[in-house]
Motif scaffolding. Structure first.
Motif, PDB file in Angstrom:
ATOM      1  N   THR A  58      27.739  26.225  44.288  1.00 38.44           N
ATOM      2  CA  THR A  58      28.625  26.285  43.128  1.00 38.44           C
ATOM      3  C   THR A  58      27.828  26.151  41.837  1.00 38.44           C
ATOM      4  O   THR A  58      28.073  26.876  40.861  1.00 38.44           O
ATOM      5  CB  THR A  58      29.682  25.169  43.212  1.00 38.44           C
ATOM      6  OG1 THR A  58      30.407  25.314  44.430  1.00 38.44           O
ATOM      7  CG2 THR A  58      30.638  25.236  42.042  1.00 38.44           C
ATOM      8  N   LYS A  61      25.941  29.428  41.258  1.00 41.17           N
ATOM      9  CA  LYS A  61      26.851  30.468  40.784  1.00 41.17           C
ATOM     10  C   LYS A  61      27.204  30.270  39.325  1.00 41.17           C
ATOM     11  O   LYS A  61      27.275  31.218  38.537  1.00 41.17           O
ATOM     12  CB  LYS A  61      28.120  30.492  41.647  1.00 41.17           C
ATOM     13  CG  LYS A  61      27.917  31.161  42.973  1.00 41.17           C
ATOM     14  CD  LYS A  61      29.073  30.975  43.924  1.00 41.17           C
ATOM     15  CE  LYS A  61      30.388  31.407  43.397  1.00 41.17           C
ATOM     16  NZ  LYS A  61      31.472  31.321  44.383  1.00 41.17           N
ATOM     17  N   THR A  62      27.455  29.021  38.929  1.00 46.31           N
ATOM     18  CA  THR A  62      27.779  28.719  37.552  1.00 46.31           C
ATOM     19  C   THR A  62      26.588  28.972  36.634  1.00 46.31           C
ATOM     20  O   THR A  62      26.743  29.517  35.533  1.00 46.31           O
ATOM     21  CB  THR A  62      28.247  27.259  37.416  1.00 46.31           C
ATOM     22  OG1 THR A  62      29.345  27.043  38.299  1.00 46.31           O
ATOM     23  CG2 THR A  62      28.666  26.940  35.997  1.00 46.31           C
ATOM     24  N   LEU A  66      27.655  33.994  38.160  1.00 40.96           N
ATOM     25  CA  LEU A  66      28.086  34.869  39.242  1.00 40.96           C
ATOM     26  C   LEU A  66      29.506  34.476  39.611  1.00 40.96           C
ATOM     27  O   LEU A  66      29.783  33.347  39.964  1.00 40.96           O
ATOM     28  CB  LEU A  66      27.179  34.730  40.451  1.00 40.96           C
ATOM     29  CG  LEU A  66      25.695  35.025  40.223  1.00 40.96           C
ATOM     30  CD1 LEU A  66      24.889  34.630  41.439  1.00 40.96           C
ATOM     31  CD2 LEU A  66      25.503  36.480  39.886  1.00 40.96           C
ATOM     32  N   TYR A  67      30.417  35.434  39.558  1.00 41.18           N
ATOM     33  CA  TYR A  67      31.805  35.089  39.853  1.00 41.18           C
ATOM     34  C   TYR A  67      32.269  35.748  41.093  1.00 41.18           C
ATOM     35  O   TYR A  67      32.184  36.623  41.624  1.00 41.18           O
ATOM     36  CB  TYR A  67      32.722  35.457  38.691  1.00 41.18           C
ATOM     37  CG  TYR A  67      32.374  34.677  37.430  1.00 41.18           C
ATOM     38  CD1 TYR A  67      32.718  33.353  37.319  1.00 41.18           C
ATOM     39  CD2 TYR A  67      31.694  35.264  36.376  1.00 41.18           C
ATOM     40  CE1 TYR A  67      32.415  32.625  36.176  1.00 41.18           C
ATOM     41  CE2 TYR A  67      31.376  34.556  35.243  1.00 41.18           C
ATOM     42  CZ  TYR A  67      31.741  33.240  35.149  1.00 41.18           C
ATOM     43  OH  TYR A  67      31.437  32.536  34.031  1.00 41.18           O
TER      44      TYR A  67
END
Length: 67
Positions: A58, A61-62, A66-67
C-alpha cells in the motif's frame, strides 16, 4: 523504526512460547497436540507478516501513485 523492533520481539516471544509448549506437550506424550500448537503459532506469525507486507505494498502504491 520502533514498530519493526516490537514486531521482531513479538515474533521471538511467540517462538519461545511455542518451543516451550512443544517440549512440554511432547514429553507428556501428546505429540498431536504439540504439532497443532506449533502450526497455530506459525499461522499467527504468518498473519502478522502478511499484514506488514500488505502495508508495504500500500505504501509503495501510494508513493508511486499507482491506483
Amino acid at each position: 523504526m520502533g514498530m519493526n523492533v516490537d514486531l521482531i520481539f513479538k515474533i521471538a516471544g511467540i517462538g519461545i512460547l511455542l518451543a516451550v509448549l512443544n517440549q512440554v506437550l511432547t514429553r507428556s506424550g501428546r505429540d498431536e497436540m504439540a504439532t497443532m500448537t506449533t502450526l497455530a503459532g506459525i499461522v499467527v506469525v504468518l498473519f502478522m507478516v502478511i499484514q506488514l507486507v500488505s502495508n508495504l505494498f500500500t505504501t509503495v502504491k501510494t508513493m508511486f501513485q499507482l491506483y
